[in-house]
Design an enzyme around this catalytic site. Structure first.
Site, short mmCIF file in Angstrom:
data_model
loop_
_atom_site.label_atom_id
_atom_site.label_comp_id
_atom_site.label_asym_id
_atom_site.label_seq_id
_atom_site.Cartn_x
_atom_site.Cartn_y
_atom_site.Cartn_z
N LYS A 118 0.80 -1.23 0.00
CA LYS A 118 0.00 0.00 0.00
C LYS A 118 0.83 1.28 0.00
O LYS A 118 0.34 2.34 -0.40
CB LYS A 118 -0.95 0.00 1.20
CG LYS A 118 -2.10 -0.98 1.10
CD LYS A 118 -3.17 -0.50 0.13
CE LYS A 118 -4.44 -1.33 0.24
NZ LYS A 118 -5.52 -0.80 -0.61
N SER B 65 0.79 -9.74 -0.78
CA SER B 65 0.55 -8.30 -0.69
C SER B 65 0.93 -7.68 0.65
O SER B 65 1.15 -6.48 0.73
CB SER B 65 -0.92 -8.01 -0.98
OG SER B 65 -1.75 -8.78 -0.12
#
Length: 319
Positions: free
Chosen positions: A49, A304
């Site tokens: 992110k 991720s």
């Protein structure tokens, strides 16, 4: 639609802030080809992110930075915004759900962000952020439905293409769609023959339903919050993300909760990586849904994030 040049510009912009994460080899009899894990859990905030958050915030004007920024997130985007805001010297306010993992809440606070807690629905935190933005003047940094966010996340795809010549399959987790749409755009603009597949929990399969019906659908929070993968509980794809997914993604498949747990164990004990549940879904797809993915010679599965709760980690190790 985000262009290749925008993703390349984002790659230059985030260099020195976000890490160029490594590819880690994972072997096993379940795989029909070679498999590498893109270890985004090794980012400074423990997830991908940071790429999109910094790409967005770094482009704000001085006047916008003086106003401060606000976002809504269950944890990883929260940390990305907090980290990026601190790097450019602006205030960050984060609206988080009441069921956000404690490890992510504490990490966000440690980066200097002000935290506002609301209910578990993704729609609740978005509405609260918009309310505070209107009242206080904060600049909203969307978690996924934004061109700069998509371009920033797409840099992950460019790195895979650079580091793994001959890759023919890339798997990315999907929730709101920022990572999947960015990676798919980067890959298809560069090497359109490479297949890009999204993966999400079967308990939060709104993206698969949207993709296969061609209509953007939303699932209620009481359904999406059932999954262990807290980062994939968003109730629907973003509108802009859905358009990218329709244009560039080859398929979206789902995995079960037990498959996610099993994939986390494989990553822990064999790849020596520490995945959070959301980051393990792509490995779960390769382990348990290989027939849906063949043929492939070289596959890259994006892990991720690695911000996993200590209690869950202890449980997995004990098992």
């Amino acid at each position: 639609m985000v262009t290749l040049s925008e993703i390349q510009e984002a790659q230059t912009r985030i260099r020195g802030v976000a890490a160029h994460t490594p590819l880690v080899r994972l072997t096993g009899p379940e795989f029909t080809g070679d498999v590498w894990i893109k270890a985004e859990g090794l980012q400074p905030i423990g997830s991908f992110k940071l790429r999109g958050a910094y790409n967005k915030i770094a482009q704000l004007s001085e006047e916008e930075r003086r106003r401060g920024v606000i976002t809504y997130s269950s944890g990883n985007h929260a940390q990305g915004v907090a980290y990026a805001a601190r790097a450019v010297g602006t205030k960050a306010v984060i609206v988080m759900p009441s069921n956000a993992p404690e490890i992510k809440r504490r990490a966000t606070a440690a980066l200097g962000a002000q935290i506002v807690i609301v209910g578990p629905a993704s729609s609740e935190r978005k509405l609260k952020a918009e309310e505070l933005s209107a009242r206080e003047g904060y600049v909203v940094i969307p978690p996924y439905d934004d061109a700069a966010i998509i371009a920033g996340q797409g840099t992950c795809g460019l790195e895979i293409l650079e580091d793994l010549p001959g890759v023919d399959l890339i798997l990315a987790p999907v929730s709101g769609g920022g990572l999947l749409s960015g990676v798919a755009a980067a890959v298809k603009h560069t090497r359109p023959e490479v297949r890009v597949i999204g993966v999400e929990p079967a308990l939060a399969a709104d993206a698969q339903e949207s993709f296969r019906t061609g209509t953007l659908v939303a699932w209620p929070a009481e359904k999406t919050t059932r999954t262990l993968a807290d980062g994939l509980r968003t109730q629907s794809l973003g509108e802009r993300n859905f358009e990218h997914v329709r244009a560039f993604v080859d398929d979206i498949i789902t995995v079960t909760e037990e498959e996610i747990r099993a994939a986390m164990r494989r990553l822990l004990f064999e790849a020596r990586l520490t995945p959070e549940p959301s980051g393990a879904v792509t490995t779960a797809a390769l382990l348990f849904h290989g027939t849906e993915l063949i043929p492939y010679r070289k596959a890259a599965a994006i892990m991720s994030g690695g911000n996993v709760e200590a209690a869950l980690l202890k449980e997995l190790i004990a098992d």
